[in-house]
Structure formats: C-alpha cells, structure tokens
Design a protein around this motif. Sequence first.
Motif, PDB file in Angstrom:
ATOM      1  N   MET A   1     -98.355  84.114 -16.208  1.00  0.00           N
ATOM      2  CA  MET A   1     -97.145  84.795 -16.682  1.00  0.00           C
ATOM      3  C   MET A   1     -96.008  84.571 -15.690  1.00  0.00           C
ATOM      4  O   MET A   1     -96.212  84.608 -14.485  1.00  0.00           O
ATOM      5  CB  MET A   1     -97.452  86.290 -16.805  1.00  0.00           C
ATOM      6  N   LEU A   2     -94.806  84.327 -16.212  1.00  0.00           N
ATOM      7  CA  LEU A   2     -93.665  84.104 -15.320  1.00  0.00           C
ATOM      8  C   LEU A   2     -93.110  85.445 -14.840  1.00  0.00           C
ATOM      9  O   LEU A   2     -93.297  86.479 -15.486  1.00  0.00           O
ATOM     10  CB  LEU A   2     -92.566  83.336 -16.057  1.00  0.00           C
ATOM     11  N   PHE A   3     -92.420  85.380 -13.707  1.00  0.00           N
ATOM     12  CA  PHE A   3     -91.872  86.618 -13.148  1.00  0.00           C
ATOM     13  C   PHE A   3     -90.488  86.897 -13.720  1.00  0.00           C
ATOM     14  O   PHE A   3     -89.604  86.032 -13.691  1.00  0.00           O
ATOM     15  CB  PHE A   3     -91.799  86.504 -11.617  1.00  0.00           C
ATOM     16  N   GLN A   4     -90.321  88.093 -14.247  1.00  0.00           N
ATOM     17  CA  GLN A   4     -89.008  88.505 -14.747  1.00  0.00           C
ATOM     18  C   GLN A   4     -88.379  89.453 -13.730  1.00  0.00           C
ATOM     19  O   GLN A   4     -88.848  90.574 -13.542  1.00  0.00           O
ATOM     20  CB  GLN A   4     -89.151  89.219 -16.094  1.00  0.00           C
ATOM     21  N   PRO A   5     -87.303  89.026 -13.051  1.00  0.00           N
ATOM     22  CA  PRO A   5     -86.670  89.942 -12.095  1.00  0.00           C
ATOM     23  C   PRO A   5     -86.113  91.168 -12.832  1.00  0.00           C
ATOM     24  O   PRO A   5     -85.742  91.063 -14.011  1.00  0.00           O
ATOM     25  CB  PRO A   5     -85.526  89.114 -11.492  1.00  0.00           C
ATOM     26  N   PRO A   6     -86.067  92.316 -12.154  1.00  0.00           N
ATOM     27  CA  PRO A   6     -85.525  93.511 -12.822  1.00  0.00           C
ATOM     28  C   PRO A   6     -84.085  93.265 -13.263  1.00  0.00           C
ATOM     29  O   PRO A   6     -83.344  92.518 -12.616  1.00  0.00           O
ATOM     30  CB  PRO A   6     -85.561  94.586 -11.729  1.00  0.00           C
ATOM     31  N   LEU A   7     -83.701  93.904 -14.366  1.00  0.00           N
ATOM     32  CA  LEU A   7     -82.322  93.750 -14.845  1.00  0.00           C
ATOM     33  C   LEU A   7     -81.389  94.565 -13.956  1.00  0.00           C
ATOM     34  O   LEU A   7     -81.807  95.583 -13.385  1.00  0.00           O
ATOM     35  CB  LEU A   7     -82.207  94.277 -16.281  1.00  0.00           C
ATOM     36  N   PRO A   8     -80.109  94.174 -13.871  1.00  0.00           N
ATOM     37  CA  PRO A   8     -79.148  95.021 -13.161  1.00  0.00           C
ATOM     38  C   PRO A   8     -79.172  96.446 -13.743  1.00  0.00           C
ATOM     39  O   PRO A   8     -79.362  96.630 -14.956  1.00  0.00           O
ATOM     40  CB  PRO A   8     -77.803  94.331 -13.430  1.00  0.00           C
ATOM     41  N   ALA A   9     -78.962  97.437 -12.870  1.00  0.00           N
ATOM     42  CA  ALA A   9     -79.136  98.853 -13.255  1.00  0.00           C
ATOM     43  C   ALA A   9     -78.273  99.258 -14.444  1.00  0.00           C
ATOM     44  O   ALA A   9     -78.668 100.118 -15.241  1.00  0.00           O
ATOM     45  CB  ALA A   9     -78.816  99.734 -12.047  1.00  0.00           C
ATOM     46  N   LYS A  10     -77.112  98.614 -14.622  1.00  0.00           N
ATOM     47  CA  LYS A  10     -76.213  99.054 -15.704  1.00  0.00           C
ATOM     48  C   LYS A  10     -76.888  98.992 -17.082  1.00  0.00           C
ATOM     49  O   LYS A  10     -76.564  99.785 -17.970  1.00  0.00           O
ATOM     50  CB  LYS A  10     -74.926  98.215 -15.709  1.00  0.00           C
ATOM     51  N   TYR A  11     -77.863  98.092 -17.251  1.00  0.00           N
ATOM     52  CA  TYR A  11     -78.505  97.975 -18.560  1.00  0.00           C
ATOM     53  C   TYR A  11     -79.340  99.214 -18.904  1.00  0.00           C
ATOM     54  O   TYR A  11     -79.577  99.512 -20.060  1.00  0.00           O
ATOM     55  CB  TYR A  11     -79.339  96.684 -18.650  1.00  0.00           C
ATOM     56  N   ASP A  12     -79.787  99.922 -17.858  1.00  0.00           N
ATOM     57  CA  ASP A  12     -80.530 101.163 -18.113  1.00  0.00           C
ATOM     58  C   ASP A  12     -79.579 102.295 -18.480  1.00  0.00           C
ATOM     59  O   ASP A  12     -79.977 103.277 -19.096  1.00  0.00           O
ATOM     60  CB  ASP A  12     -81.321 101.579 -16.858  1.00  0.00           C
ATOM     61  N   ASP A  13     -78.331 102.155 -18.070  1.00  0.00           N
ATOM     62  CA  ASP A  13     -77.377 103.256 -18.289  1.00  0.00           C
ATOM     63  C   ASP A  13     -76.747 103.221 -19.682  1.00  0.00           C
ATOM     64  O   ASP A  13     -76.219 104.222 -20.154  1.00  0.00           O
ATOM     65  CB  ASP A  13     -76.259 103.207 -17.232  1.00  0.00           C
ATOM     66  N   TYR A  14     -76.771 102.054 -20.337  1.00  0.00           N
ATOM     67  CA  TYR A  14     -76.141 101.972 -21.658  1.00  0.00           C
ATOM     68  C   TYR A  14     -76.910 102.813 -22.669  1.00  0.00           C
ATOM     69  O   TYR A  14     -78.149 102.810 -22.683  1.00  0.00           O
ATOM     70  CB  TYR A  14     -76.130 100.526 -22.173  1.00  0.00           C
ATOM     71  N   SER A  15     -76.169 103.493 -23.529  1.00  0.00           N
ATOM     72  CA  SER A  15     -76.820 104.220 -24.629  1.00  0.00           C
ATOM     73  C   SER A  15     -77.255 103.186 -25.672  1.00  0.00           C
ATOM     74  O   SER A  15     -76.819 102.024 -25.626  1.00  0.00           O
ATOM     75  CB  SER A  15     -75.839 105.214 -25.266  1.00  0.00           C
ATOM     76  N   ARG A  16     -78.035 103.654 -26.606  1.00  0.00           N
ATOM     77  CA  ARG A  16     -78.474 102.779 -27.702  1.00  0.00           C
ATOM     78  C   ARG A  16     -77.272 102.186 -28.458  1.00  0.00           C
ATOM     79  O   ARG A  16     -77.224 100.985 -28.719  1.00  0.00           O
ATOM     80  CB  ARG A  16     -79.269 103.680 -28.666  1.00  0.00           C
ATOM     81  N   ASP A  17     -76.303 103.055 -28.767  1.00  0.00           N
ATOM     82  CA  ASP A  17     -75.127 102.578 -29.508  1.00  0.00           C
ATOM     83  C   ASP A  17     -74.352 101.535 -28.704  1.00  0.00           C
ATOM     84  O   ASP A  17     -73.839 100.559 -29.253  1.00  0.00           O
ATOM     85  CB  ASP A  17     -74.186 103.756 -29.845  1.00  0.00           C
ATOM     86  N   GLU A  18     -74.257 101.775 -27.379  1.00  0.00           N
ATOM     87  CA  GLU A  18     -73.537 100.796 -26.540  1.00  0.00           C
ATOM     88  C   GLU A  18     -74.259  99.446 -26.534  1.00  0.00           C
ATOM     89  O   GLU A  18     -73.623  98.390 -26.594  1.00  0.00           O
ATOM     90  CB  GLU A  18     -73.431 101.316 -25.100  1.00  0.00           C
TER      91      GLU A  18
END
Length: 370
Positions: A1-18
């Motif tokens: 399995m390839l390594f997926q680096p963590p996403l930048p934190a802002k992606y966790d902050d977006y709401s579903r609608d955003e």
Amino acid sequence: MLFQPPLPAKYDDYSRDELVDRIRRCKADLGGRLVILGHHYQDDDVIQFADFTGDSLKLSQIAAEQRQAEFVVFCGVHFMAESADILTANGVKVVLPDLSAGCSMADMAEIEQLEEAWDALVDMAGSTVIPITYVNSTAAIKAFCGRHGGACCTSGNAKRVLEWALSQGEKVLFLPDQHLGRNTAYAMGYSLDEMVVYDPKRRDGGLAADRIREARFYLWNGHCSVHQLFTPEDADEIRRLDDGYSIMVHPECSWGVVQKADCVGSTEGIIKTVSESAPGSKWAIGTEIHLVNRLANEHRDKVVRSLARVQCLCTTMYRIDMKHLLCSLEALVAGRIVNQILVDPETSRYAQIALDRMLSHAAPQPAPAD
Ligand code: 13P
Ligand code: SF4
C-alpha cells in the motif's frame, strides 16, 4: 500500500456544504480538462461528482476513450488508476485522490511470486499454460501476462477471456482471485477436479507434481476480503426468513455461496438485473454494501437488501472521500498534480497488450448467468 500523507488541516474544518461547494467550483474551473471516474462501490458523497460511473470493465473502456481531458481523477482503487494510466493517451494524467486506496486482493499476487510460480508450473504442466489475470492486480502482473501470451479479464468478461485462453493453450493460470476463476470455469462446465489452488507461499504452490500435470486450471490462492464475507449460511438464513427473495451474488464470492444463489452477476450485471426486474421483486445481494444501498434507494418499488448480516464494506475504496477529492482537485486548479499514478513505459507497454486482448476479445457478457 502506498503512503498517503495527511491532508492539510483546513480540509477537516470545512463543513459538508463547503466541501460540496468547493468541489463543484473546482469542476467548473477545470471544465473539459477534467474527467472524474467513480467505481460503483464508492460512497454517494463521491459518486455525485463522477462524470462516469462503472465497474472495472466499463471504467477501463471509458478511460481508454478519453482523448480530450488532461486529468482523469479516479475515484476507485490503485489498480484501477494504474489501468487508466496505461489505457489513456500519453499526456493524460491520472490522479488517485487517496494513495492508500489499494486492494487487498491485488496485494495477494506479487510479481516475484508470479515469476517463481511460472517457472514451476511451466516446467511441470506438460502443456501450454496461458496466464490470465483479473484486472484487480498490479500493472507488473498484467505486464507479465501480456509478455507471456496471456490477458486480463474482469468479472464482466471472465468467461469470454477464459474461452479465448483455452483456444490459445490447454491450461490456464488464473490470478489473483481463486473464486472468480473457479466460479467461471465451473459455469463453463469444467469440474472442480480439474482445478487446483496454487499457494504462492508454499514450495511448488503446495502441489504435488501429478496434480500439476493433471489439472487444467491453476487458481492463485487469493480472494477479495469483502466478498469472502458472504457465506452459504447467509443464503440459508435468507431463504428461512422469506423465500420470496432472489439471491444474486458477485463471482468474487466463494463457490459455496454461488451454488446457493439464484444468479451470479458482475457489478454492471447486478445493476442491470435489479433495474430490469418487476416492481415488488425482492433481492438479497452478495456484493459491496455501497452498491447494495444505492440500488435499494434507487428502486423503492422493489426490496433490495444485503445477503449478509455483517457490513461487507470495501474499506480501501471508502478512503476516497470528499476531503481527498477536493484536495486533489484544488491542487489541479492551482496547477499542481498530486497523487499522480504513473506506470513506467516498459510495464505499461506489456500491460497494455494484456488489457487490449481483454478489450478486443471479450465484450461484456450478459448477466446474470445461472
Ligand atoms: P468489478 O468492478 O469488475 O465488478 O469488480 C468488483 C470489485 O471488486 C472491484 O474491485
Ligand atoms: Fe479489492 Fe475486494 Fe475492495 Fe474490490 S471489493 S477493491 S477486490 S478488496
């Protein structure tokens, strides 16, 4: 399995609608430069953005047709993105939104194991062996098959490919899914006695020389961890509950499950059969849960449920979510390509031979087959 680096934190902050809004804007910005492909096992959150949906065969064909797009974002798993890179024109860049979206079945066949198996089998088989790989395999395995007179297949055309293989040689090495190999060969009229399981972890596959000489099909000891969860007892339980259900299963399920089913179908075959069935039909389906749930939602005039009581979920497909999709699209809009899947030219050349043989010799077969 390839390594997926963590996403930048802002992606966790977006709401579903955003997330929805931003993905839509990226798609609008990229316009005809972008094609998003979505496998049927993806979550609806992701499927809503797909320009094309399909099973492995259909998506391979759609990928091969892409001549205008610059980017193909593949919402599926790694081996599918590799196939898309091989089949698309030079210059089309294929992106997998989460690099850790692999396939445990594809991981069960490594190229070094196949080379070792090949030497042993060709030596002892006593007649020509044709290697056939399910597309759920690495590009290196596909290339090996292309180089050695073999081909790829999918669940939608395995019978046609096996017929072709047996017109080219007397025996078949089928990998990595023993179940698809066994179910297909059995449905073609071959007996279980003509099939042996080659275990790559054991010397000579764990097979005595006379079994290797006698057998017609060498089935690799691999399986899909999702479809293997369905059991013959699940089928008994459904019949006990309500014998009005028809049981339909994917050929990655074990032979015992397939024997208990009313019909067996590839992913596209399952969709077609449910869609064309009469209102009021009841279906218990042995395949990945996202597809089963989607069919249940789309066919409210029918009853559609999973064959199993446990959740049969492809956890690696599920890694592709809106956050990862958005991150890869925003990079493309910004002129950066992240998570590009690139197959080296030599591997690509031979893997393409195996894929082309599949696409030219083997149109999808009608489903379901009894
Ligand atoms: P198909 O898409 O060929 O039906 O295969 C199912 C599957 O397991 C995909 O990984
Ligand atoms: Fe692999 Fe099975 Fe998931 Fe398909 S459903 S990607 S074969 S683990």
